[in-house]
Design a protein around this motif. Structure first.
Motif, short mmCIF file in Angstrom:
data_model
loop_
_atom_site.label_atom_id
_atom_site.label_comp_id
_atom_site.label_asym_id
_atom_site.label_seq_id
_atom_site.Cartn_x
_atom_site.Cartn_y
_atom_site.Cartn_z
N TRP A 86 0.85 -1.20 0.00
CA TRP A 86 0.00 0.00 0.00
C TRP A 86 0.88 1.24 0.00
CZ3 TRP A 86 -5.07 -1.06 -0.56
CH2 TRP A 86 -5.47 -2.37 -0.27
N ASP A 87 0.75 2.06 -1.03
CA ASP A 87 1.57 3.26 -1.18
C ASP A 87 0.99 4.42 -0.37
OD1 ASP A 87 2.93 1.71 -2.94
OD2 ASP A 87 2.72 3.03 -4.66
N GLY A 88 1.88 5.11 0.38
CA GLY A 88 1.47 6.29 1.13
C GLY A 88 0.56 6.00 2.29
N ALA A 89 0.73 4.84 2.92
CA ALA A 89 -0.20 4.37 3.95
C ALA A 89 -0.44 5.41 5.04
CB ALA A 89 0.32 3.08 4.56
N GLY A 90 -1.68 5.81 5.19
CA GLY A 90 -2.09 6.73 6.23
C GLY A 90 -3.57 6.51 6.53
N GLU A 91 -4.01 6.86 7.73
CA GLU A 91 -5.41 6.67 8.11
C GLU A 91 -6.14 8.00 8.07
OE1 GLU A 91 -8.46 4.01 10.14
OE2 GLU A 91 -7.09 4.06 8.41
N THR A 92 -7.15 8.09 7.22
CA THR A 92 -7.97 9.29 7.10
C THR A 92 -9.40 8.94 7.50
OG1 THR A 92 -8.54 8.88 4.79
CG2 THR A 92 -6.50 10.10 5.23
N ASP A 93 -10.34 9.83 7.22
CA ASP A 93 -11.74 9.57 7.55
C ASP A 93 -12.29 8.34 6.83
OD1 ASP A 93 -11.70 11.76 9.19
OD2 ASP A 93 -12.70 13.10 7.76
N ALA A 94 -11.67 7.98 5.70
CA ALA A 94 -12.12 6.79 4.96
C ALA A 94 -11.79 5.51 5.70
CB ALA A 94 -11.49 6.77 3.57
N ALA A 95 -10.86 5.56 6.65
CA ALA A 95 -10.51 4.40 7.50
C ALA A 95 -10.10 3.18 6.68
CB ALA A 95 -11.67 4.06 8.44
N LEU A 96 -9.30 3.40 5.65
CA LEU A 96 -8.90 2.29 4.79
C LEU A 96 -7.72 1.51 5.36
CD1 LEU A 96 -9.30 4.02 1.32
CD2 LEU A 96 -10.82 2.33 2.38
N PHE A 97 -6.83 2.18 6.07
CA PHE A 97 -5.72 1.48 6.73
C PHE A 97 -6.29 0.45 7.70
CE2 PHE A 97 -1.14 2.55 8.31
CZ PHE A 97 -0.87 1.20 8.49
N SER A 98 -7.18 0.89 8.57
CA SER A 98 -7.78 -0.02 9.54
C SER A 98 -8.64 -1.08 8.86
CB SER A 98 -8.61 0.75 10.57
OG SER A 98 -9.53 1.62 9.93
N ARG A 99 -9.29 -0.72 7.76
CA ARG A 99 -10.10 -1.70 7.04
C ARG A 99 -9.25 -2.87 6.58
NH1 ARG A 99 -13.42 -0.58 1.32
NH2 ARG A 99 -13.69 -2.78 0.73
N PHE A 100 -8.08 -2.58 6.00
CA PHE A 100 -7.29 -3.68 5.46
C PHE A 100 -6.46 -4.39 6.51
CE2 PHE A 100 -8.77 -1.89 1.55
CZ PHE A 100 -9.03 -3.05 0.82
N LEU A 101 -6.26 -3.78 7.66
CA LEU A 101 -5.71 -4.54 8.77
C LEU A 101 -6.71 -5.60 9.22
CD1 LEU A 101 -3.86 -1.95 11.06
CD2 LEU A 101 -2.88 -3.58 9.44
N LYS A 102 -7.99 -5.24 9.19
CA LYS A 102 -9.03 -6.21 9.56
C LYS A 102 -9.14 -7.31 8.49
CE LYS A 102 -12.54 -7.75 12.02
NZ LYS A 102 -13.07 -8.81 11.15
N VAL A 103 -9.09 -6.93 7.23
CA VAL A 103 -9.13 -7.92 6.14
C VAL A 103 -7.96 -8.89 6.29
CG1 VAL A 103 -8.88 -8.26 3.65
CG2 VAL A 103 -10.36 -6.43 4.52
N ALA A 104 -6.78 -8.35 6.56
CA ALA A 104 -5.60 -9.20 6.73
C ALA A 104 -5.77 -10.14 7.92
CB ALA A 104 -4.36 -8.33 6.92
N GLU A 105 -6.31 -9.62 9.01
CA GLU A 105 -6.53 -10.46 10.19
C GLU A 105 -7.51 -11.59 9.88
OE1 GLU A 105 -8.13 -10.01 14.83
OE2 GLU A 105 -8.27 -8.33 13.43
N ASP A 106 -8.56 -11.27 9.16
CA ASP A 106 -9.58 -12.27 8.83
C ASP A 106 -9.02 -13.41 8.00
OD1 ASP A 106 -11.44 -10.80 10.22
OD2 ASP A 106 -12.34 -9.89 8.44
N HIS A 107 -7.99 -13.14 7.20
CA HIS A 107 -7.45 -14.14 6.28
C HIS A 107 -6.02 -14.53 6.59
CE1 HIS A 107 -11.08 -13.85 3.90
NE2 HIS A 107 -10.97 -12.54 3.91
N ASP A 108 -5.56 -14.21 7.79
CA ASP A 108 -4.22 -14.58 8.24
C ASP A 108 -3.17 -14.15 7.23
OD1 ASP A 108 -2.39 -15.50 10.00
OD2 ASP A 108 -2.70 -17.63 9.59
#
Length: 423
Positions: A86-108
């Motif tokens: 992920w290029d330029g990783a940062g957490e904004t109001d869109a909450a995409l950083f946290s979204r894909f941390l959850k996706v990663a957790e769900d799929h190990d």
């Protein structure tokens, strides 16, 4: 967090020309010997902590949740590695950083997050950034708000403790004329040093003394990055090598082949993958798919979003299927934490991960983890893997192909100038 589109190059795969563009889960509960045995899983609170500098960072020991890399056995089929970054990783109001941390957790899964250093620098302190050949504080991307800096710090801590890699997307994202493609090795060294400094002094710069330090020493953590718009790698590589970096993901494009080194650094390019509905191929990155769908407009026609989302998902899956069923080359998928065209490219990545979750022998890992696996292998095995062309597996089968070491393969040359790309 919008990024500017600029030009770079990509060569076509063996049998297809690229389209126009303006300019990386598994059954990890039963991992094979090649990537198995998580280590360092103690919680951060139970590890010895050594505060660094102004307490923006701390050395907490070995990173948790890391696999143990061991060599392939003779005749063993290589795992199918898939590396999401992920290029330029940062957490904004869109909450995409946290979204894909959850996706990663769900799929190990483990991923690489390329942090832009200035995302931890308040805009009020922007003149602390001295970009090469630009005025102090200049940047082609925006600075984050204080609230978003706080949120980003929280996600960086969660990501590292979960086992993800924190790489760098450098700082100001300067592309095109006067940008990074014209930088010298010394310019790159300055840019890298500043990116590290902003990570390691965020408390001084923000005044956020109520937040805990990031749980890693970034001077040790940082072993690779991706340059803006896939430009400037030629002069970046000497600096990366001098700093002891293990890899660079700034190549303007490549094919689905096993990687080689350039100037002693592993070269991990975005890859040409099938583009459903077309005879040409596209780079394995959200922006390049968007560029081939509507010329790179992030606010396109909403009536086409469903079709574009489906096409993006199918393109990612086609790239996976091709390498999984043939040469097992690692699959590099690059993206931006952006809501372009209603966020359809974020949906496509998540849908793709869901599709390949549980596929036998598939490993979703970070660039760091893949690099450690490569460096655990017999060099002769890696040389033999590099003889396999895209879409071609060993005709005699893996057991015979990797039964004994093979002859040295020529180093893959960088692709000639061609279709533009973007990162």
């Amino acid at each position: 967090m919008g990024e500017l589109s600029r030009r770079s190059v990509l060569t076509a795969a063996t049998t297809a020309a690229l389209g126009s563009a303006v300019a990386g889960c598994s059954d990890t509960l039963q991992q094979p010997r090649s990537v198995a045995g998580a280590s360092g899983t103690a919680a951060a609170g139970k590890r010895k902590v050594r505060i660094i500098g102004d307490a923006s960072t701390a050395d907490t020991g070995a990173q948790p949740n890391q696999p143990h890399a061991v060599p392939l056995e003779p005749g063993e089929t290589p795992p199918q590695f898939v590396i999401f970054s992920w290029d330029g990783a940062g957490e904004t109001d869109a909450a995409l950083f946290s979204r894909f941390l959850k996706v990663a957790e769900d799929h190990d899964a483990k991923m690489t997050f390329f942090l832009s250093g200035i995302f931890l620098l308040p805009e009020a302190k922007r003149k602390l950034y001295l970009p090469p050949h630009h005025a102090p504080g200049a940047s082609a991307i925006g600075y984050l708000t204080d609230a978003h800096i706080r949120a980003t710090l929280e996600q960086l801590t969660k990501a590292w403790n979960a086992g993800h890699e924190i790489g760098t997307h450098f700082n100001g994202h300067f592309c095109g004329a006067g940008g990074v493609r014209e930088w010298s090795p010394e310019d790159w060294d300055s840019e890298i040093e500043q990116a590290i400094k902003f990570v390691m002094t965020w408390k001084t710069n923000t005044g956020f003394t109520d937040l805990p330090p990031l749980p890693f020493d970034y001077r040790k953590e940082l072993i690779g990055g991706r340059a803006p718009c896939l430009e400037g790698q030629r002069n970046l590589l000497p600096t990366a090598a001098k700093r002891g970096w293990k890899y660079d993901a700034s190549s303007p494009g490549g094919m689905q082949m096993w990687p080689s080194k350039r100037e002693g650094v592993w070269d991990y390019p975005l890859q040409a993958i099938p583009f459903p509905g077309h005879t040409f191929e596209v780079l394995s990155m959200d922006y390049n798919i968007m560029a081939n769908q509507n010329g790179g407009n992030p606010k396109g026609d909403p009536t086409k979003f469903d079709a574009w989302r489906t096409q993006a998902t199918e393109s990612y899956k086609a790239g996976f299927d091709r390498t999984y069923h043939t040469n097992r080359a690692p699959y590099f998928v690059g993206n931006h934490l952006e809501t372009w065209n209603g966020g359809i490219y974020m949906d496509a990545v998540e849908q793709f991960i869901q599709q390949i979750a549980g596929t036998p022998d598939t490993r979703l890992v970070s660039f760091r983890q893949f690099t450690e696996w490569q460096e655990a292998q017999d060099p002769a095995v890696l040389r033999k893997l590099r003889t396999l062309d895209p879409g071609h597996g060993p005709t005699e089968g893996w057991k015979q192909f990797l039964g004994t070491p093979g002859p040295a393969a020529p180093t893959t040359a960088p692709p000639p100038a061609g279709t533009p790309a973007h990162a």
